[in-house]
Design a protein around this motif. Structure first.
Motif, PDB file in Angstrom:
ATOM      1  N   ARG A   1       3.111   3.520 -13.434  1.00 36.42           N
ATOM      2  CA  ARG A   1       1.825   2.830 -13.330  1.00 36.42           C
ATOM      3  C   ARG A   1       0.713   3.818 -13.032  1.00 36.42           C
ATOM      4  NH1 ARG A   1       2.451  -1.098  -8.050  1.00 36.42           N
ATOM      5  NH2 ARG A   1       2.485   0.551  -6.498  1.00 36.42           N
ATOM      6  N   GLN A   2      -0.463   3.459 -13.489  1.00 33.42           N
ATOM      7  CA  GLN A   2      -1.624   4.351 -13.420  1.00 33.42           C
ATOM      8  C   GLN A   2      -2.653   3.797 -12.432  1.00 33.42           C
ATOM      9  OE1 GLN A   2      -2.414   6.819 -16.188  1.00 33.42           O
ATOM     10  NE2 GLN A   2      -0.289   6.723 -16.788  1.00 33.42           N
ATOM     11  N   GLY A   3      -3.289   4.697 -11.704  1.00 31.09           N
ATOM     12  CA  GLY A   3      -4.439   4.321 -10.887  1.00 31.09           C
ATOM     13  C   GLY A   3      -4.141   3.495  -9.660  1.00 31.09           C
ATOM     14  N   HIS A   4      -2.935   3.517  -9.142  1.00 29.44           N
ATOM     15  CA  HIS A   4      -2.626   2.759  -7.930  1.00 29.44           C
ATOM     16  C   HIS A   4      -2.445   3.728  -6.782  1.00 29.44           C
ATOM     17  CE1 HIS A   4      -0.657   0.009  -5.129  1.00 29.44           C
ATOM     18  NE2 HIS A   4      -1.201  -0.957  -5.845  1.00 29.44           N
ATOM     19  N   PHE A   5      -2.928   3.330  -5.591  1.00 23.30           N
ATOM     20  CA  PHE A   5      -2.905   4.239  -4.450  1.00 23.30           C
ATOM     21  C   PHE A   5      -1.541   4.386  -3.793  1.00 23.30           C
ATOM     22  CE2 PHE A   5      -4.252   0.069  -2.879  1.00 23.30           C
ATOM     23  CZ  PHE A   5      -3.322  -0.148  -1.883  1.00 23.30           C
ATOM     24  N   MET A   6      -0.587   3.497  -4.073  1.00 28.38           N
ATOM     25  CA  MET A   6       0.711   3.530  -3.394  1.00 28.38           C
ATOM     26  C   MET A   6       1.652   4.503  -4.088  1.00 28.38           C
ATOM     27  SD  MET A   6       2.707   2.315  -0.966  1.00 28.38           S
ATOM     28  CE  MET A   6       2.362   0.661  -0.431  1.00 28.38           C
ATOM     29  N   PRO A   7       2.007   5.607  -3.421  1.00 26.07           N
ATOM     30  CA  PRO A   7       2.928   6.572  -4.043  1.00 26.07           C
ATOM     31  C   PRO A   7       4.384   6.104  -3.942  1.00 26.07           C
ATOM     32  CG  PRO A   7       2.272   7.353  -1.875  1.00 26.07           C
ATOM     33  CD  PRO A   7       1.512   6.072  -2.127  1.00 26.07           C
ATOM     34  N   THR A   8       5.221   6.559  -4.865  1.00 28.14           N
ATOM     35  CA  THR A   8       6.638   6.182  -4.836  1.00 28.14           C
ATOM     36  C   THR A   8       7.315   6.694  -3.567  1.00 28.14           C
ATOM     37  OG1 THR A   8       7.243   8.139  -6.121  1.00 28.14           O
ATOM     38  CG2 THR A   8       6.884   6.094  -7.348  1.00 28.14           C
ATOM     39  N   ALA A   9       6.736   7.692  -2.915  1.00 24.64           N
ATOM     40  CA  ALA A   9       7.315   8.231  -1.680  1.00 24.64           C
ATOM     41  C   ALA A   9       7.403   7.175  -0.578  1.00 24.64           C
ATOM     42  CB  ALA A   9       6.486   9.414  -1.188  1.00 24.64           C
ATOM     43  N   LEU A  10       6.568   6.148  -0.649  1.00 26.42           N
ATOM     44  CA  LEU A  10       6.593   5.106   0.381  1.00 26.42           C
ATOM     45  C   LEU A  10       7.586   3.987   0.071  1.00 26.42           C
ATOM     46  CD1 LEU A  10       2.830   4.720   1.395  1.00 26.42           C
ATOM     47  CD2 LEU A  10       4.665   5.926   2.576  1.00 26.42           C
ATOM     48  N   LEU A  11       8.258   4.051  -1.065  1.00 29.62           N
ATOM     49  CA  LEU A  11       9.171   2.979  -1.443  1.00 29.62           C
ATOM     50  C   LEU A  11      10.324   2.827  -0.447  1.00 29.62           C
ATOM     51  CD1 LEU A  11       9.591   0.760  -3.497  1.00 29.62           C
ATOM     52  CD2 LEU A  11      10.818   2.379  -4.936  1.00 29.62           C
ATOM     53  N   ASP A  12      10.876   3.949   0.031  1.00 35.37           N
ATOM     54  CA  ASP A  12      11.969   3.854   1.003  1.00 35.37           C
ATOM     55  C   ASP A  12      11.520   3.133   2.267  1.00 35.37           C
ATOM     56  OD1 ASP A  12      13.920   5.057  -0.568  1.00 35.37           O
ATOM     57  OD2 ASP A  12      13.425   7.076   0.146  1.00 35.37           O
ATOM     58  N   SER A  13      10.310   3.428   2.753  1.00 34.47           N
ATOM     59  CA  SER A  13       9.836   2.746   3.959  1.00 34.47           C
ATOM     60  C   SER A  13       9.617   1.259   3.690  1.00 34.47           C
ATOM     61  CB  SER A  13       8.562   3.396   4.509  1.00 34.47           C
ATOM     62  OG  SER A  13       7.442   3.094   3.718  1.00 34.47           O
ATOM     63  N   GLN A  14       9.226   0.920   2.468  1.00 35.70           N
ATOM     64  CA  GLN A  14       9.038  -0.485   2.120  1.00 35.70           C
ATOM     65  C   GLN A  14      10.385  -1.227   2.157  1.00 35.70           C
ATOM     66  OE1 GLN A  14       6.147  -2.007  -0.471  1.00 35.70           O
ATOM     67  NE2 GLN A  14       5.000  -1.247   1.294  1.00 35.70           N
ATOM     68  N   PHE A  15      11.395  -0.641   1.550  1.00 34.03           N
ATOM     69  CA  PHE A  15      12.718  -1.283   1.562  1.00 34.03           C
ATOM     70  C   PHE A  15      13.290  -1.344   2.981  1.00 34.03           C
ATOM     71  CE2 PHE A  15      12.971  -0.863  -3.090  1.00 34.03           C
ATOM     72  CZ  PHE A  15      13.554  -2.087  -3.402  1.00 34.03           C
ATOM     73  N   ALA A  16      13.033  -0.315   3.798  1.00 30.68           N
ATOM     74  CA  ALA A  16      13.528  -0.312   5.174  1.00 30.68           C
ATOM     75  C   ALA A  16      12.860  -1.412   6.003  1.00 30.68           C
ATOM     76  CB  ALA A  16      13.289   1.051   5.813  1.00 30.68           C
ATOM     77  N   THR A  17      11.612  -1.712   5.688  1.00 32.34           N
ATOM     78  CA  THR A  17      10.847  -2.723   6.421  1.00 32.34           C
ATOM     79  C   THR A  17      11.165  -4.137   5.946  1.00 32.34           C
ATOM     80  OG1 THR A  17       9.054  -1.138   6.734  1.00 32.34           O
ATOM     81  CG2 THR A  17       8.484  -3.453   6.995  1.00 32.34           C
ATOM     82  N   LEU A  18      11.545  -4.291   4.688  1.00 39.16           N
ATOM     83  CA  LEU A  18      11.721  -5.607   4.079  1.00 39.16           C
ATOM     84  C   LEU A  18      12.704  -6.492   4.834  1.00 39.16           C
ATOM     85  CD1 LEU A  18      11.253  -7.616   1.737  1.00 39.16           C
ATOM     86  CD2 LEU A  18      13.106  -6.446   0.526  1.00 39.16           C
ATOM     87  N   GLN A  19      12.231  -7.677   5.176  1.00 38.03           N
ATOM     88  CA  GLN A  19      13.066  -8.755   5.713  1.00 38.03           C
ATOM     89  C   GLN A  19      12.953  -9.909   4.720  1.00 38.03           C
ATOM     90  OE1 GLN A  19      11.179  -9.359   9.532  1.00 38.03           O
ATOM     91  NE2 GLN A  19      12.280  -7.668  10.472  1.00 38.03           N
ATOM     92  N   PRO A  20      14.002 -10.153   3.924  1.00 36.67           N
ATOM     93  CA  PRO A  20      13.914 -11.215   2.911  1.00 36.67           C
ATOM     94  C   PRO A  20      13.612 -12.577   3.540  1.00 36.67           C
ATOM     95  CG  PRO A  20      15.830  -9.833   2.530  1.00 36.67           C
ATOM     96  CD  PRO A  20      15.277  -9.444   3.874  1.00 36.67           C
ATOM     97  N   LEU A  21      13.135 -13.480   2.711  1.00 37.39           N
ATOM     98  CA  LEU A  21      12.870 -14.845   3.160  1.00 37.39           C
ATOM     99  C   LEU A  21      14.114 -15.421   3.834  1.00 37.39           C
ATOM    100  CD1 LEU A  21      10.994 -16.407   0.109  1.00 37.39           C
ATOM    101  CD2 LEU A  21      10.021 -15.865   2.344  1.00 37.39           C
ATOM    102  N   GLU A  22      13.899 -16.147   4.892  1.00 32.32           N
ATOM    103  CA  GLU A  22      14.990 -16.812   5.600  1.00 32.32           C
ATOM    104  C   GLU A  22      15.054 -18.266   5.149  1.00 32.32           C
ATOM    105  OE1 GLU A  22      14.924 -15.975   9.826  1.00 32.32           O
ATOM    106  OE2 GLU A  22      14.157 -13.967   9.426  1.00 32.32           O
ATOM    107  N   PRO A  23      16.199 -18.922   5.352  1.00 34.23           N
ATOM    108  CA  PRO A  23      16.361 -20.298   4.863  1.00 34.23           C
ATOM    109  C   PRO A  23      15.310 -21.287   5.371  1.00 34.23           C
ATOM    110  CG  PRO A  23      18.493 -19.394   5.493  1.00 34.23           C
ATOM    111  CD  PRO A  23      17.448 -18.391   5.919  1.00 34.23           C
ATOM    112  N   ASP A  24      14.741 -21.042   6.537  1.00 37.73           N
ATOM    113  CA  ASP A  24      13.744 -21.979   7.069  1.00 37.73           C
ATOM    114  C   ASP A  24      12.322 -21.682   6.580  1.00 37.73           C
ATOM    115  OD1 ASP A  24      13.602 -19.597   8.593  1.00 37.73           O
ATOM    116  OD2 ASP A  24      12.721 -20.674  10.287  1.00 37.73           O
ATOM    117  N   GLU A  25      12.156 -20.685   5.703  1.00 34.33           N
ATOM    118  CA  GLU A  25      10.837 -20.361   5.176  1.00 34.33           C
ATOM    119  C   GLU A  25      10.652 -21.002   3.802  1.00 34.33           C
ATOM    120  OE1 GLU A  25       9.239 -16.241   6.205  1.00 34.33           O
ATOM    121  OE2 GLU A  25      11.404 -15.877   6.054  1.00 34.33           O
TER     122      GLU A  25
END
Length: 172
Positions: A118-142
């Motif tokens: 992708r072009q022109g986006h400020f988010m570098p691929t280097a931050l992808l690992d931190s994004q996956f580490a932070t991710l908490q998927p939707l829970e059944p009550d959401e």
């Protein structure tokens, strides 16, 4: 789901929130808001430099998105927001109790490949690992659905629409 909901398109960077959000909004005939536009400039500078945001960085951003969603209550709308943690989604729900989430999910390799093209986006691929580490998927009550991001944008949008249609109507 027949009433006009406010839908938050969530997921890690590169899942297609900015692509699927407008397509879903067009399908529903409601406005779309780009979540990145709600970031203060300091957040964009931090991410552009490859530095992950802290929760303190995110609160004003989430509050701004929550205010937009609250203003669309009963009218409908679609907004993109990573909403990676349960606490972030709880904050959005506190501002706009009727929001529903579409969690765009996918294999890390696929998402990294998409990000690298992708072009022109400020988010570098280097931050992808931190994004996956932070991710908490939707829970059944959401209120929300998980949608796989394989296939064309139109196919993903169709899956999201079908999944949302199967959600029960919220109780007032």
């Amino acid at each position: 789901m027949n009433t006009p909901h406010v839908v938050v398109i969530m997921g890690v960077a590169g899942t297609g929130k900015t692509t699927i959000g407008p397509l879903l909004a067009a399908r529903f005939g409601v406005p779309y808001a780009e979540g990145d536009d709600f970031h203060p400039q300091a957040n964009i500078a931090k991410m552009s430099a490859g530095t992950p945001l802290t929760d303190d960085d995110r609160w004003p951003w989430l509050d701004a998105i929550g205010d937009w969603a609250h203003g669309r209550a009963g009218l409908g709308g679609v907004v993109s927001c990573s909403a990676l943690k349960r606490s972030y989604r709880d904050r959005l729900r506190a501002a706009a109790p009727g929001v529903v989430f579409v969690h765009l999910t996918g294999d890390r390799a696929l998402i990294e490949d998409r990000m690298s093209h992708r072009q022109g986006h400020f988010m570098p691929t280097a931050l992808l690992d931190s994004q996956f580490a932070t991710l908490q998927p939707l829970e059944p009550d959401e209120a929300g659905v998980a949608v796989e991001v394989t296939g064309s944008p139109e196919e993903i949008t169709e899956r999201a629409d079908t999944a949302l249609a199967a959600l029960p109507e919220p109780t007032p």
